[in-house]
Design an enzyme around this catalytic site. Structure first.
Site, PDB file in Angstrom:
ATOM      1  N   HIS A   1       0.847  -1.202   0.000  1.00 56.20           N
ATOM      2  CA  HIS A   1       0.000   0.000   0.000  1.00 56.20           C
ATOM      3  C   HIS A   1       0.883   1.254   0.000  1.00 56.20           C
ATOM      4  O   HIS A   1       0.711   2.166  -0.824  1.00 56.20           O
ATOM      5  CB  HIS A   1      -0.891  -0.027   1.242  1.00 56.20           C
ATOM      6  CG  HIS A   1      -1.699   1.224   1.454  1.00 56.20           C
ATOM      7  ND1 HIS A   1      -3.013   1.336   1.104  1.00 56.20           N
ATOM      8  CD2 HIS A   1      -1.354   2.429   1.986  1.00 56.20           C
ATOM      9  CE1 HIS A   1      -3.462   2.563   1.388  1.00 56.20           C
ATOM     10  NE2 HIS A   1      -2.458   3.242   1.930  1.00 56.20           N
TER      11      HIS A   1
ATOM     12  N   HIS B   1      -5.247   7.616  -2.030  1.00 57.39           N
ATOM     13  CA  HIS B   1      -6.126   6.598  -1.481  1.00 57.39           C
ATOM     14  C   HIS B   1      -7.311   6.360  -2.403  1.00 57.39           C
ATOM     15  O   HIS B   1      -7.733   7.245  -3.118  1.00 57.39           O
ATOM     16  CB  HIS B   1      -6.631   7.029  -0.103  1.00 57.39           C
ATOM     17  CG  HIS B   1      -5.615   6.759   0.961  1.00 57.39           C
ATOM     18  ND1 HIS B   1      -5.559   7.453   2.147  1.00 57.39           N
ATOM     19  CD2 HIS B   1      -4.595   5.857   1.019  1.00 57.39           C
ATOM     20  CE1 HIS B   1      -4.557   7.013   2.896  1.00 57.39           C
ATOM     21  NE2 HIS B   1      -3.959   6.038   2.217  1.00 57.39           N
TER      22      HIS B   1
END
Lengths: 82, 402
Positions: B119, B129
């Site tokens: 991530h 995001h």
């Protein structure tokens, strides 16, 4: 069950910090310019609820707080990252 | 992406691991970071070169509390890590909160470094995001089975919007790679020792049948189970997910929860006291706890006590009160005692003999609020668990607010 009052205050502080970190929320008392919208924080809560697909109420309800307490990445969720 | 979509203006990106967490072997940290980078190199033209001294594009470190940038870490939980968008200096760097418990495997007591690194390295490459649940760039940590982990299509769309697809676009799965020797690059192309080409039934979306509409009157299900208060309906590779907390129905794929499980379950049931769901496909069954697939699975269904003649089962449902699980095969059913982990004597019995009004095979079954729900074709039969009497019949997809 209803939440104990000091717990509520704690939760509110937690939520403010969360919105400051990830949704560019600036608390009124520090800024020189008063925002036109007195419900600034509930706008930010709405933004966060919309991002996570929660019901958009603008209120710091149980589910919203639950989501805020999930372990997560430290990068903000909305664009004003600098 | 970030404002103005910053990205690396080159394809060879360097990275350096500055320090290590005492939670994991150094070799495991190296592998987790390299595996995370390979996720991104396999879908872009990017190559990642590890260096061991000097300034790399992506500097990776573990730190606790205040660590020299404007974003101090907050102790265990809360913020796990962060990373900076591509640019000079701190740009691209990834920091991991040392107050967390970093693990190599997916556990409940720690955070899988590979998942968090994948991530954060997405940020290091320029991704912001995503609000797509199940995407790697979704901001909240979700424990997953990382064996055969694949990027969500949303992540692939995002990174290819910045860097384009890989030069040679691999059309078959990339294999988790072995640890690299120093200064060896991680090839975006697929290692030559790949197995002979087999057409994956899941990997090429164009082969996967479209997901039926929620309110399709002819919708039938392969399997249905509860899972921590939610109800999951399975058909092919698709999952309809009904949660008591959200009004809508969420659509997912089996691979977004359990990447290493094949699509097309025959049956599923939850033993809620053990936080365990069992999935059945052909003559094998798996046990999962949340996203984690328990080790030593799959196992043959004969281990449960079926005779060799039974090669697959149709449906399964667990009765929380009696701790018995009913397993349906054709017009018969077995009763499995979860406490003794053994089949009950006197079975199989005819379904129709004990469940009045259920005179046919059962495709799927689950239990909720003191009722069993047996599905056959596009119908479901609500049965009182105690007296096994039929209460009423409904459409199979009545749970989807049709």
């Amino acid at each position: 069950f209803p939440v104990v009052p000091e717990k509520e205050k704690e939760d509110m502080e937690f939520a403010k910090k969360y919105l400051e970190n990830f949704y560019d929320f600036k608390e009124e008392k520090h800024s020189l310019f008063r925002s036109k919208n007195p419900n600034h924080m509930s706008d930010k809560i709405r933004e966060m609820q919309s991002f996570f697909g929660l019901e958009v109420t603008g209120e710091l309800n149980h589910k919203t707080l639950d989501m805020m307490k999930q372990p997560r990445c430290g990068i903000p969720d909305i664009r004003s990252y600098s | 992406t970030f404002p103005h979509s910053p990205r690396w203006q080159k394809e060879d990106v360097t990275y350096r691991i500055l320090n290590y967490t005492p939670d994991m072997l150094e070799a495991d940290v190296d592998e987790a970071i390299a595996k995370a980078l390979q996720l991104w190199s396999s879908v872009t033209p990017l190559k990642f070169i590890r260096i061991y001294s000097g300034q790399a594009d992506i500097m990776i470190s573990f730190a606790a509390g205040f660590h020299g940038d404007f974003y101090s870490f907050d102790g265990p939980g809360g913020t796990l890590a962060h990373a900076y968008a591509p640019s000079s200096g701190i740009g691209g760097d990834a920091h991991f909160d040392e107050d967390e418990n970093w693990t190599k495997f997916t556990t409940y007591t720690g955070y899988n470094l590979f998942l968090v690194a994948a991530h954060e390295l997405g940020h290091s490459l320029g991704l912001g995001h995503s609000n797509v649940f199940g995407a790697l760039m979704y901001p909240i940590y979700m424990a997953r089975d990382t064996r055969d982990y694949r990027l969500h299509q949303d992540d692939i769309d995002g990174i290819q919007a910045l860097y384009g697809p890989p030069r040679e676009s691999p059309v078959f799965p990339t294999r988790a790679f072995p640890p690299q020797k120093p200064t060896e690059t991680i090839p975006a192309e697929t290692p030559t020792e790949m197995p002979p080409w087999e057409e994956p039934t899941v990997m090429t979306p164009s082969k996967t049948p479209m997901r039926p509409e929620d309110c399709d009157p002819h919708l039938t299900f392969d399997a249905i189970t509860t899972l921590r208060g939610e109800t999951l309906f399975f058909k092919g590779s698709y999952v309809w997910r009904k949660s008591p907390y959200f009004s809508g129905i969420e659509h997912d794929t089996i691979s977004s929860f359990w990447p290493s499980l094949a699509a097309g379950f025959d049956a599923a049931y939850e033993v809620d006291k053990k936080d365990r769901v069992l999935f059945f496909k052909d003559d094998q069954y798996w046990a999962v706890s949340g996203y984690s697939i328990e080790r030593s699975f799959p196992k043959p269904i004969q281990d449960l006590g079926f005779p060799p003649s039974v090669r697959k089962i149709d449906a399964a449902v667990h009765d929380q009160n009696t701790k018995k699980t009913y397993l349906f095969v054709g017009n018969k059913y077995w009763s499995f005692n979860e406490n003794t982990q053994s089949m009950e004597r006197g079975y199989p019995r005819k379904i129709a003999a004990d469940f009045h009004g259920i005179g046919h095979t059962v495709d799927a079954a689950f239990q909720k609020n003191g009722h069993f729900y047996f599905f056959h074709g596009s119908k479901q039969y609500e049965v009182d668990i105690k007296n096994k009497k039929l209460i009423r019949t409904k459409k199979s997809n009545s749970w989807f607010n049709c």
